[in-house]
Design an enzyme around this catalytic site. Sequence first.
Site: not given
Length: 453
Positions: A177-179
């Site tokens: 979910t970060d990038p």
Amino acid sequence: MSQQELPLDGIKIVDLTHVFAGPTCTRILGDLGADVIRFESPGRLDVTRNLIITENDGLDHPWHRASYFVIRNANKREMMIDLAKPEGIEIVKKLIAGADVVAESFTPRVMENFGLGYQSVKAIKPDIIMISLSGYGQNGTMRDFGAYGMGLEPASGISSITGYRDGPPMRSGLSFTDPYSGFIGAGAVLTALAYRRRTGKGQYIDLSEQEAAIPVMGAALMEYQMNQRLRPRTGNRSDWAAPQGCYRCAGDDRWVVISCANDAEFDRLAGAMGHADWLSDARFATVLARHKHHDELDTAITEWTSQRDHYAVMHTLQAAGVKAAAVLNGKEALLDPQFTARKQFDVVEQPMLGKRLLQKHVAARFTRFDTGPRRHAPMLGEHNDEVLKELGYSEDEIAALQAGGAIGNTPTLPVPAQFISMALKLPYEKYVEAGILQAMEPDYREQLGIAGG
């Protein structure tokens, strides 16, 4: 340095993001030509400056040698400012007055505590675009919860459908979910810039990283909404394709993924593997039959793939018209002929590291411009003087800010820098022994074509 015209030339971004999602968002905008000025505090560095120290030889300044930071912060300038000091806040406000976008990734209370909430920022620059990337959004019962990708992936539901049949939920192996939130955030900023160009109006963007990942769960959500069924974990298998799986190949930890969506594709798979007998076998006659006898089919396929190189299996099956892909590890991706032909990795001269390969964050190739890195990831406070002079500060004023601790270029950490270096000198050889790393290769620079830098 490239002199080409880029889509976001002239756009200035005040970047108060840190760690992964926010810096990915602003890296993309920087790759597209925006002037991104990021900030760190002398007493609180971006935590990614402590992750994956290149060649980990125990030298001082580990924060300038962290691969995690370098990848996500190319094409940016940096100021090191103490936002706890009024002079620091004043500098940021002056920058906002001339900026187009403010990006931040704190929990909701932080920017308000700095006096830099959206209403305050809007009062400085009425048409400003401000994006807040937070774990759970700016309202709701979880607004003040801190969040990282390893927690947001299960919180968005993705982990519930990831894992083997009858096994526990599993994470994807990276903070997905970060990038992903960074890509969504960059798209949101571009949308707001287009809106402002048409209307002259800025706006606030509230991006919940938990919500950003929800569309990935679309099929599972629809299945419950339409059929009241909870989607089970199926590992590498598919509801409609059979066979489908990840099969062991010759060599150490080498794998290939194969998927057959219909009878015609399965016929071609059987032919390519020299198993004409499968075509008259009632167990494999239809996709439903192949689903029922998937374990037997997997065993037979593995007997064939395990004798062959994973690239060779991919090429053979692709040539026969069967979907197949070798599973590439990090080294193989860096050396992959297709990536090399497409110039996926740019060579950047990074201070204290020399030449390094840096993956593109804008995957699309454009005929009018190149989005590769125009500048290395910044050192701590590398552009303090440059940016302050652009704001009209004199040499004496800059010296006073430096003397008063409002700006700096070295951390003011509670322990000496040498101790930090020692603590970060991870015993990589021990990681190999434990199986966390596959190998250490002293000639890796030669293999990557960056020797001598």
